[in-house]
Every structure is written in structure tokens, then in C-alpha cells.
Motif scaffolding. Structure first.
Motif, mmCIF file in Angstrom:
data_model
loop_
_atom_site.group_PDB
_atom_site.id
_atom_site.type_symbol
_atom_site.label_atom_id
_atom_site.label_comp_id
_atom_site.label_asym_id
_atom_site.label_seq_id
_atom_site.Cartn_x
_atom_site.Cartn_y
_atom_site.Cartn_z
ATOM 1 N N ALA A 147 0.833 -1.204 0.000
ATOM 2 C CA ALA A 147 0.000 0.000 0.000
ATOM 3 C C ALA A 147 0.864 1.249 0.000
ATOM 4 C CB ALA A 147 -0.913 0.000 1.223
ATOM 5 N N CYS A 148 0.258 2.351 -0.437
ATOM 6 C CA CYS A 148 0.879 3.667 -0.323
ATOM 7 C C CYS A 148 -0.222 4.673 -0.064
ATOM 8 C CB CYS A 148 1.675 4.023 -1.574
ATOM 9 S SG CYS A 148 0.671 4.265 -3.034
ATOM 10 N N GLY A 149 0.164 5.783 0.520
ATOM 11 C CA GLY A 149 -0.864 6.755 0.833
ATOM 12 C C GLY A 149 -0.280 8.071 1.290
ATOM 13 N N ALA A 150 -1.180 8.953 1.679
ATOM 14 C CA ALA A 150 -0.804 10.288 2.122
ATOM 15 C C ALA A 150 -0.297 10.241 3.551
ATOM 16 C CB ALA A 150 -2.010 11.208 2.026
ATOM 17 N N ILE A 151 0.663 11.116 3.833
ATOM 18 C CA ILE A 151 1.225 11.232 5.178
ATOM 19 C C ILE A 151 1.536 12.703 5.433
ATOM 20 C CG2 ILE A 151 3.575 10.760 4.404
ATOM 21 C CD1 ILE A 151 4.027 9.291 7.092
ATOM 22 N N ILE A 152 1.431 13.100 6.670
ATOM 23 C CA ILE A 152 1.752 14.462 7.063
ATOM 24 C C ILE A 152 2.631 14.419 8.300
ATOM 25 C CG2 ILE A 152 -0.380 14.667 8.381
ATOM 26 C CD1 ILE A 152 -0.409 17.634 7.830
ATOM 27 N N LEU A 153 3.661 15.255 8.322
ATOM 28 C CA LEU A 153 4.463 15.475 9.523
ATOM 29 C C LEU A 153 4.048 16.835 10.068
ATOM 30 C CD1 LEU A 153 8.151 14.434 8.710
ATOM 31 C CD2 LEU A 153 6.498 13.249 10.143
ATOM 32 N N SER A 154 3.757 16.889 11.345
ATOM 33 C CA SER A 154 3.308 18.131 11.961
ATOM 34 C C SER A 154 4.067 18.360 13.258
ATOM 35 C CB SER A 154 1.804 18.047 12.242
ATOM 36 O OG SER A 154 1.374 19.174 12.958
ATOM 37 N N ARG A 155 4.475 19.581 13.478
ATOM 38 C CA ARG A 155 5.130 19.923 14.752
ATOM 39 C C ARG A 155 4.134 19.862 15.903
ATOM 40 N NH1 ARG A 155 10.613 19.713 14.892
ATOM 41 N NH2 ARG A 155 11.470 20.808 13.125
ATOM 42 N N ASP A 156 2.874 20.151 15.606
ATOM 43 C CA ASP A 156 1.835 20.170 16.630
ATOM 44 C C ASP A 156 0.911 18.973 16.466
ATOM 45 O OD1 ASP A 156 2.757 22.737 17.497
ATOM 46 O OD2 ASP A 156 1.694 23.607 15.783
ATOM 47 N N GLU A 157 0.369 18.514 17.569
ATOM 48 C CA GLU A 157 -0.583 17.414 17.536
ATOM 49 C C GLU A 157 -1.870 17.875 16.858
ATOM 50 O OE1 GLU A 157 -2.075 13.927 20.581
ATOM 51 O OE2 GLU A 157 -1.088 15.705 21.361
ATOM 52 N N ILE A 158 -2.480 16.996 16.072
ATOM 53 C CA ILE A 158 -3.733 17.296 15.379
ATOM 54 C C ILE A 158 -4.837 16.484 16.041
ATOM 55 C CG2 ILE A 158 -4.955 17.209 13.175
ATOM 56 C CD1 ILE A 158 -2.210 17.392 11.792
ATOM 57 N N ALA A 159 -5.937 17.140 16.371
ATOM 58 C CA ALA A 159 -7.062 16.460 17.012
ATOM 59 C C ALA A 159 -7.587 15.353 16.105
ATOM 60 C CB ALA A 159 -8.166 17.457 17.321
ATOM 61 N N GLU A 160 -8.049 14.281 16.692
ATOM 62 C CA GLU A 160 -8.465 13.106 15.928
ATOM 63 C C GLU A 160 -9.561 13.417 14.915
ATOM 64 O OE1 GLU A 160 -9.682 8.453 16.715
ATOM 65 O OE2 GLU A 160 -9.050 9.707 18.378
ATOM 66 N N ASP A 161 -10.504 14.277 15.270
ATOM 67 C CA ASP A 161 -11.597 14.594 14.351
ATOM 68 C C ASP A 161 -11.168 15.510 13.199
ATOM 69 O OD1 ASP A 161 -11.213 16.732 16.085
ATOM 70 O OD2 ASP A 161 -13.338 17.307 16.071
ATOM 71 N N GLN A 162 -9.969 16.086 13.253
ATOM 72 C CA GLN A 162 -9.480 16.975 12.200
ATOM 73 C C GLN A 162 -8.393 16.341 11.332
ATOM 74 O OE1 GLN A 162 -8.077 20.355 14.361
ATOM 75 N NE2 GLN A 162 -10.121 21.068 14.901
ATOM 76 N N ARG A 163 -7.946 15.172 11.684
ATOM 77 C CA ARG A 163 -6.798 14.558 10.978
ATOM 78 C C ARG A 163 -7.071 14.321 9.501
ATOM 79 N NH1 ARG A 163 -5.241 10.337 15.797
ATOM 80 N NH2 ARG A 163 -4.567 11.970 17.236
ATOM 81 N N MET A 164 -8.229 13.772 9.172
ATOM 82 C CA MET A 164 -8.507 13.457 7.778
ATOM 83 C C MET A 164 -8.490 14.722 6.921
ATOM 84 S SD MET A 164 -11.603 11.224 6.075
ATOM 85 C CE MET A 164 -11.908 10.475 7.632
ATOM 86 N N GLN A 165 -9.106 15.799 7.417
ATOM 87 C CA GLN A 165 -9.135 17.038 6.660
ATOM 88 C C GLN A 165 -7.737 17.639 6.537
ATOM 89 O OE1 GLN A 165 -11.067 16.474 9.362
ATOM 90 N NE2 GLN A 165 -13.126 16.319 8.504
ATOM 91 N N GLU A 166 -6.944 17.597 7.606
ATOM 92 C CA GLU A 166 -5.596 18.171 7.573
ATOM 93 C C GLU A 166 -4.683 17.412 6.621
ATOM 94 O OE1 GLU A 166 -4.388 21.005 8.893
ATOM 95 O OE2 GLU A 166 -6.455 21.393 9.493
ATOM 96 N N ILE A 167 -4.795 16.085 6.605
ATOM 97 C CA ILE A 167 -3.968 15.291 5.673
ATOM 98 C C ILE A 167 -4.373 15.620 4.243
ATOM 99 C CG2 ILE A 167 -3.367 12.976 4.876
ATOM 100 C CD1 ILE A 167 -3.793 12.014 7.769
#
Length: 192
Positions: A147-167
Motif C-alpha cells: 500500500a501507499c498513501g498520504a502522510i503528514i508530519l506536523s510539529r503540533d498534535e492534530i485532534a483526531e476529528d481533524q486529521r482526515m481534513q488536515e492530511i
């Protein structure tokens, strides 16, 4: 006890010279690496430090996001080294290194506990203080399918309900999850 200094010749014994020559011959090729490492130690890069990593994957047959922690530091043999710990039931851990390829950072991880190599590719922040890096991962998912997919590195933690939109913000297909995996083979191939 062997005499390390030949008093009659006012010089060290031959075996001491051979030993010192062998040590110098072994350490001399490392000198450029040590010099590069010492010159890098003084300058902090934008990629160094602790990051949160979020990626789309399949877990128990369902598409989901997984959170990981990534620690990036300077390395001796490689410019940067990275340690990754995934927050899943099995607490997967990986260690690896980072290289630059044109204007991209290539993270290559090996699992500590099992046989797996994970590759992440991100745009290089080019010395800026970037708080988010968008990229792609390639390995196999938690059901052992390539598999392959999208990934994001963030300095700040992202709330679980916002992760999909942020990625999804970092990719051209905002509506669909940027995630692909191979179809399982329906028949077994005979090994030679």
C-alpha cells in the motif's frame, strides 16, 4: 613481558609500529566523516526535532488514520537519523535515516520487531521553519497488503476529528482519501 621500546636502537619495537599503523589505517578513512559530522553538529536544521506523523492506512480491513511520533536528529553515517513509533495495538517501532533527493526528503525506516521497510517522501522545507510537511508513504498496510498513501508530519498534535481534513489539504484530490493498495491475488503462484 615484551619490551615495547628497543633501548639499543632508541626506537619502539617493530610490533608496536605495526599495531599503531593498523589502527591509523583503520581510523584514517573515517576522518572525512568525523569532520562532516562535527561541522553539522553546530547548525540545527528545520527537520530536526520531534514531529507527529499522521497517515491514511488500512487497519483490520477499514481505511483509517494512524498517529505516530517521529524523532529526527543528526546522524554520524547519515546526515539525519529518525525513530518512529506508531500508536497502534502492537506499538510498532522503526529506526532509519533521511537522505535528500533533489528538493525532497526521503525517510527510510526498518522495523525493529519484524521484517519491514517503510519509505516516506516529503518536500524538503529548505531551511525554513515549516510546521507541516506533506508527503507519501510506501510499505504494506496492517493486513500485509502492499500500500501507499498520504502522510503528514506536523510539529503540533492534530485532534483526531481533524486529521482526515488536515492530511487531505496537502493533496490535489481533496474529496477522496489519498490511499492505494494492491489487489490480493486470487490464486497462489508456485514458487520455483
Amino acid at each position: 613481558m615484551p619490551n615495547i621500546w628497543d633501548a639499543s636502537q632508541h626506537q619502539p619495537a617493530w610490533w608496536l609500529l605495526v599495531l599503531l599503523g593498523a589502527i591509523a589505517g583503520t581510523l584514517l578513512p573515517l576522518a572525512p566523516t568525523v569532520i562532516r559530522f562535527l561541522s553539522r553538529v553546530r547548525h540545527k536544521s528545520a527537520i530536526e526535532g520531534n514531529w507527529y506523523s499522521y497517515h491514511f492506512t488500512f487497519l483490520k480491513g477499514q481505511a483509517t488514520t494512524v498517529e505516530s511520533q517521529v524523532r529526527v536528529s543528526k546522524g554520524f553515517r547519515h546526515t539525519y537519523v529518525a525513530a518512529l513509533g506508531q500508536n497502534v495495538d502492537s506499538k510498532l517501532e522503526y529506526k532509519g535515516y533521511i537522505t535528500r533527493e533533489k528538493d525532497q526528503l526521503l525517510f527510510i525506516y526498518k522495523s525493529i520487531d519484524h521484517s519491514e521497510t517503510v519509505v516516506n517522501r516529503f518536500q524538503d522545507p529548505l531551511g525554513s521553519n515549516s510546521n507541516r510537511l506533506y508527503g507519501l508513504w510506501l510499505s504494506y498496510d496492517h493486513s500485509q497488503t502492499i500500500a501507499c498513501g498520504a502522510i503528514i508530519l506536523s510539529r503540533d498534535e492534530i485532534a483526531e476529528d481533524q486529521r482526515m481534513q488536515e492530511i487531505a489539504k496537502g493533496y490535489e484530490q481533496h474529496a477522496a482519501r489519498p490511499l492505494v493498495r494492491t489487489k490480493p491475488l486470487l490464486m497462489r503462484v508456485k514458487r520455483l
